[in-house]
Design a protein around this motif. Structure first.
Motif, PDB file in Angstrom:
ATOM      1  N   UNK A  60      29.643  30.639  28.818  1.00  0.00           N
ATOM      2  CA  UNK A  60      28.481  31.516  28.967  1.00  0.00           C
ATOM      3  C   UNK A  60      28.740  32.434  30.164  1.00  0.00           C
ATOM      4  N   UNK A  61      29.139  33.664  29.866  1.00  0.00           N
ATOM      5  CA  UNK A  61      29.595  34.576  30.911  1.00  0.00           C
ATOM      6  C   UNK A  61      28.479  34.884  31.917  1.00  0.00           C
ATOM      7  N   UNK A  62      27.278  35.130  31.397  1.00  0.00           N
ATOM      8  CA  UNK A  62      26.167  35.463  32.304  1.00  0.00           C
ATOM      9  C   UNK A  62      25.886  34.332  33.276  1.00  0.00           C
ATOM     10  N   UNK A  65      28.654  34.059  35.896  1.00  0.00           N
ATOM     11  CA  UNK A  65      28.616  35.139  36.906  1.00  0.00           C
ATOM     12  C   UNK A  65      27.460  34.899  37.874  1.00  0.00           C
ATOM     13  N   UNK A  91      40.651  30.532  30.406  1.00  0.00           N
ATOM     14  CA  UNK A  91      39.632  31.173  29.571  1.00  0.00           C
ATOM     15  C   UNK A  91      38.475  31.652  30.454  1.00  0.00           C
ATOM     16  N   UNK A  94      39.519  34.796  32.126  1.00  0.00           N
ATOM     17  CA  UNK A  94      39.580  35.913  31.179  1.00  0.00           C
ATOM     18  C   UNK A  94      38.191  36.465  30.868  1.00  0.00           C
ATOM     19  N   UNK A  95      37.202  35.556  30.802  1.00  0.00           N
ATOM     20  CA  UNK A  95      35.869  35.973  30.381  1.00  0.00           C
ATOM     21  C   UNK A  95      34.966  36.371  31.536  1.00  0.00           C
ATOM     22  N   UNK A  98      35.004  39.899  34.823  1.00  0.00           N
ATOM     23  CA  UNK A  98      34.970  41.140  34.077  1.00  0.00           C
ATOM     24  C   UNK A  98      35.170  42.368  34.965  1.00  0.00           C
ATOM     25  N   UNK A  99      35.650  43.401  34.313  1.00  0.00           N
ATOM     26  CA  UNK A  99      35.677  44.703  34.974  1.00  0.00           C
ATOM     27  C   UNK A  99      34.229  45.105  35.250  1.00  0.00           C
ATOM     28  N   UNK A 102      33.919  41.725  38.763  1.00  0.00           N
ATOM     29  CA  UNK A 102      34.821  41.141  39.746  1.00  0.00           C
ATOM     30  C   UNK A 102      35.788  42.161  40.328  1.00  0.00           C
ATOM     31  N   UNK A 103      36.031  43.223  39.594  1.00  0.00           N
ATOM     32  CA  UNK A 103      37.001  44.218  40.069  1.00  0.00           C
ATOM     33  C   UNK A 103      36.661  45.554  39.438  1.00  0.00           C
ATOM     34  N   UNK A 107      32.753  46.673  40.699  1.00  0.00           N
ATOM     35  CA  UNK A 107      33.053  45.239  40.671  1.00  0.00           C
ATOM     36  C   UNK A 107      33.152  44.626  42.050  1.00  0.00           C
ATOM     37  N   UNK A 108      32.022  44.430  42.699  1.00  0.00           N
ATOM     38  CA  UNK A 108      32.048  43.959  44.081  1.00  0.00           C
ATOM     39  C   UNK A 108      31.398  42.596  44.256  1.00  0.00           C
ATOM     40  N   UNK A 111      33.294  40.028  46.466  1.00  0.00           N
ATOM     41  CA  UNK A 111      33.838  40.506  47.732  1.00  0.00           C
ATOM     42  C   UNK A 111      33.365  39.652  48.916  1.00  0.00           C
ATOM     43  N   UNK A 152      40.006  40.551  43.576  1.00  0.00           N
ATOM     44  CA  UNK A 152      38.545  40.468  43.569  1.00  0.00           C
ATOM     45  C   UNK A 152      37.964  40.560  44.978  1.00  0.00           C
TER      46      UNK A 152
END
Lengths: 221, 655
Positions: A60-62, A65, A91, A94-95, A98-99, A102-103, A107-108, A111, A152
């Motif tokens: 679950x990406x959200x 993050x 994995x 990779x997930x 994200x642009x 994280x970068x 993508x801060x 930091x 990152x």
């Protein structure tokens, strides 16, 4: 402008710690299981068992993050598989990284945070050097993670590593290692770790007493 | 008619009042029944002479109890118990009878009387001990099993005892005996030997070897009949789907075996026990158990009441000190010998005490042997009266000993090292209701994971099929509480509801949630409406039965159209997630009293969600950046140019 030679956080600050634990067969674990149990019990540490939470590797990406945003220190805890992480952590990278998060543009989110790995390796430490069986030191082998952290904008610390993990229980080394693990997490949480010195070491538990003591003395002085 | 109704009313009243009170006070139901009997008999004289006849009738409860006990004892278990059965049980009977007879010889005129008294008093009460042990959940402990082995051997030992006692006749007592037998109620004698007396015996006048053959033949009939004939019969009855006809069959089975045993002068209790053991492996086991259980309970209760009601307070008052001394003396001797035997057979602390304390009384078979002895001029009627009192009083004291075990022994032992938990046989940690296509897969998965399961199905054909392929399953309607209890619901950790009847599934979940708040309930739902009903009823997990299969088939279709399998996988995941969220959202709008087609708010939301679903997939095709593609999307074009020239100050960049 930040460069790899200039760590972002030079002075220690108190931090909330996120331990992302990845072990595909925790019931057979001898070293990671007691470490995980100890981390779970610590205040100020959020412990996430990734394989338990995403048994089908559907991350679950959200949620992940959001977790990253809520912590200052990010730790991958896992056994070393093919000189890298178990699959779910790859994995996860990779997930989740994200642009735009994280970068890259905007993508801060990461930091200024601190990143390190807590790994267990079955080989002896002597095997991890230019002359040894594995040809590279453990820190060298983890370069992809080091560069990921840097890209990152995170402070990278060398790994907290246990060598000869398969025989650690028989040789009675687990107890001391778990105690060190707890000391390290507590020091990171309370901002008592000498980051500048830690960043230059081959591994974090190379001279843990020195890392913790120096800061203590500096703060008192 | 009126008299019978009055008696029934009195007995039921006594039971209804005394038993719950006794249980509330932590005394156990047996003591409650005994006290109820004392109150309606010797104290208030509401009931009187009919007690003895009733007792013969009520002893059938013991027969039923042994049938139910037999159902729990698989043949392999019986074989494992053989050392205890013969060693522990045999030694207990011989040592106790010998010790009491030796003391009796010092006190009594005739050695024959002393020996008979020894035999009578060596027996313990199957009814009280087994009832109390199972009530307190101690039957499966090591001590409980040892007690059970001894009780079983005692039931067997009665047969040779009945053969021996007539040989002990004291000549000058014979004249009195005829009279005494009539007075003491010869019926009790016959109840032991067989309920209907010698007039219906098949074996009267046979020579001993012929008798032995008949006995073996009867046993073989029970074992073979139970093994080969019972299943087709039960299957035939089960196919009628009439609950009461199954109950009638179960009763017929028990009564029939008891009758057969009676005809060949064997103990009916022993015969039904044997039948129970034969049927312990049968798929109808739980159903039989729950059918016989209420009869057994009522009759046993009645039996205990008659024991209480039969206490002769006149004799007790006149010879109080003698009776008390004898009772306590007998119990002390029995307890001491049991304790020594327990040590000899290496019972551990708590089990050892349980064993010694639980079997220290004299049992109902004692009454029977006593009457038989009087009849055969071995024990004088006055002595018999005295001994009857001793037996009754010792039974009355047994619940007190159990309380002593719980309050004095256990707390003291609790400090000792933790003993490993006793193995619980056949009490599945998961019960699966419904063993057809759905439940079967659930069961196979659980079994593959090493989880103990009990599968219940109300279709005998399904149960038979599953047994044939080696899956342990039982016949019975899983929505019946008594059957669930027999299947071990109290020990179950999780319950899978996979029965075919929508409404019954919901009722079952409601019942389970109410009675077992800590049980994990997982249910199969037929559709969304059913799923919500199950959730409202208290299911922890409810899944639509066809959703996953439909999704997989849809995915297979997309792959058949040439879509890349991992693209299909991603779409499937996104779709499933979206659907699950929708399900959660709609639950709030759902109203169990409103049909889905009439619930406007809900339908409106469904429309909105479906539109979102289409939009989501449409965007996927054009933008490559949405939920189903998340994270595997490459960074924007030209992103590295900005990074390498170091112009961006949005995010960290490499040098």
């Amino acid at each position: 402008m930040l460069t790899p030679s200039e760590p972002i956080v030079a002075m220690p600050t108190a931090g909330r710690i996120l331990v992302l634990f990845a072990h595909p067969s925790p019931v057979r674990s001898e070293a990671n299981a007691p470490m995980a149990a100890a981390a779970r019990r610590l205040d100020g540490v959020t412990f996430v068992d990734l394989y338990a939470e995403y048994p089908a590797l559907e991350i679950d990406v959200d949620r992940e993050q959001q977790r990253l945003r809520g912590h200052d220190v990010i730790c991958f805890q896992h056994p070393l598989y093919w000189y890298s992480t178990p699959a779910i952590l790859k994995e996860w990278q990779d997930l989740v990284l994200e642009h735009g998060f994280a970068y890259g543009a905007g993508g801060t989110a990461l930091r200024g945070k601190v990143f390190f790995s807590a790994i267990t390796a079955s080989g002896a430490e002597a095997a991890y050097c230019a002359a040894g069986y594995h040809n590279f030191s453990i820190r060298e082998l983890l370069r992809p993670l080091e560069q990921t952290a840097r890209l990152c904008g995170m402070t990278y610390l060398p790994p907290f590593a246990l060598f000869g993990a398969g025989t650690a229980v028989d040789e009675g080394r687990i107890h001391a290692h778990v105690a060190d693990w707890v000391r390290l997490l507590t020091a990171l949480r309370d901002g008592r770790l000498d980051m500048a010195r830690a960043a230059s070491l081959p591994r974090l538990n190379h001279d843990l007493d020195g890392l913790l003591g120096a800061v203590g003395a500096a703060l008192e002085g | 008619m009126g008299g019978m109704l009055f008696q029934a009313f009195v007995y039921l009243c006594a039971a209804v009042i005394a038993v719950p009170v006794a249980k509330r006070l932590g005394l156990g139901s047996v003591l409650g029944y005994l006290v109820a009997g004392i109150v309606i008999g010797p104290v208030f004289h509401v009931v009187g002479s009919e007690t003895e006849q009733l007792q013969q009738f009520a002893e059938f409860g013991v027969v039923m109890m042994l049938f139910v006990v037999g159902l729990e004892v698989k043949p392999q278990l019986l074989w494992q118990m053989r050392a205890r059965l013969l060693g522990l049980g045999g030694l207990q009977v011989l040592a106790t009878a010998g010790a009491i007879a030796a003391i009796g010889m010092l006190l009594l005129e005739h050695w024959q009387t002393a020996l008979a008294a020894g035999l009578v008093l060596s027996l313990s009460s199957t009814a009280i001990v087994l009832q109390t042990l199972s009530e307190k959940g101690l039957i499966r402990t090591d001590g409980g099993q040892a007690s059970f082995a001894v009780l079983l051997l005692q039931d067997i030992a009665v047969i040779p005892m009945l053969a021996l006692i007539p040989l002990l006749a004291v000549p000058h007592m014979a004249g009195v005996a005829q009279h005494a037998a009539a007075a003491a109620g010869a019926g009790a004698v016959q109840a032991a030997v067989g309920g209907h007396g010698a007039d219906m015996s098949l074996v009267a006048g046979l020579s001993s070897w012929a008798y032995a053959l008949v006995v073996l033949g009867a046993m073989a009939a029970v074992v073979l009949g139970g093994h080969f004939l019972s299943r087709p019969l039960f299957r035939f009855i089960a196919s009628s789907h009439l609950r009461e006809s199954f109950t009638a069959t179960a009763l017929l089975l028990v009564v029939g075996i008891a009758l057969l045993m009676t005809l060949v002068d064997l103990s009916p209790a022993l015969g039904t026990f044997l039948a129970g053991v034969v049927l312990a492996d049968s798929e109808f086991r739980h159903e039989l158990e729950s059918d016989i259980e209420p009869f057994k309970g009522l009759l046993l209760g009645l039996f205990f009441i008659t024991v209480g009601a039969g206490i002769d307070f006149g004799v007790l008052r006149d010879q109080l000190s003698t009776v008390l001394a004898l009772t306590l003396g007998v119990m002390a001797i029995k307890g001491a010998l049991l304790f020594v035997l327990g040590r000899l057979f290496r019972l551990r602390a708590a089990d050892h005490w349980l064993f010694a304390l639980s079997l220290a009384q004299v049992g109902e078979l004692g009454f029977v042997l006593l009457a038989f002895s009087t009849h055969n001029a071995v024990i004088a009627p006055e002595q018999a009266k005295l001994l009857s009192l001793v037996i009754a009083l010792s039974m009355l004291l047994t619940p007190v000993l159990f309380i002593g075990y719980e309050c004095l022994v256990l707390p003291r032992l609790r400090g000792d090292a933790e003993q490993p938990a006793d193995a619980i046989d056949e009490q599945g940690t998961v019960i699966i209701a419904g063993g057809a296509r759905f439940g079967q897969v659930v069961n196979r998965l659980l079994m593959a994971a090493g989880v103990r399961t009990v599968v219940l199905d109300h279709d005998a054909a399904i149960v038979e099929l599953m047994r044939r392929i080696g899956i342990g399953s039982y016949f019975g309607d899983a929505s019946r509480p008594d059957l669930l209890r027999a299947a071990g619901i109290e020990q179950a950790q999780a319950f899978v509801v996979a029965i075919d009847d929508r409404d019954r599934a919901v009722t079952l979940v409601e019942y389970l949630r109410r009675e077992f708040p800590r049980l994990r309930i997982l249910a199969r739902a037929f559709d969304v409406d059913h799923l919500y009903l199950l959730r409202t009823a208290g299911a922890d997990v409810a899944l639509r039965e066809v959703f996953d299969a439909s999704l997989e088939l849809g995915a297979a279709t997309l792959r058949a159209l040439g879509r890349h399998p991992f693209d299909v996988e991603k779409l499937k995941r996104a779709f499933r997630k979206h659907d699950m969220e929708t399900l959660e959202e709609l639950y709030e709008l759902w109203d169990r009293d409103l049909e889905l087609s009439k619930n406007r708010a809900l339908l409106e939301r469904v429309r909105a969600r479906t539109a979102a679903e289409l939009e989501l997939t449409a965007r996927d095709r054009t933008l490559l950046h949405d939920r189903s593609e998340r994270g595997w999307t490459p960074p924007p074009r030209g992103y590295t140019d900005a990074m390498e020239s170091g112009e961006s100050d949005d995010g960290p960049t490499a040098p």
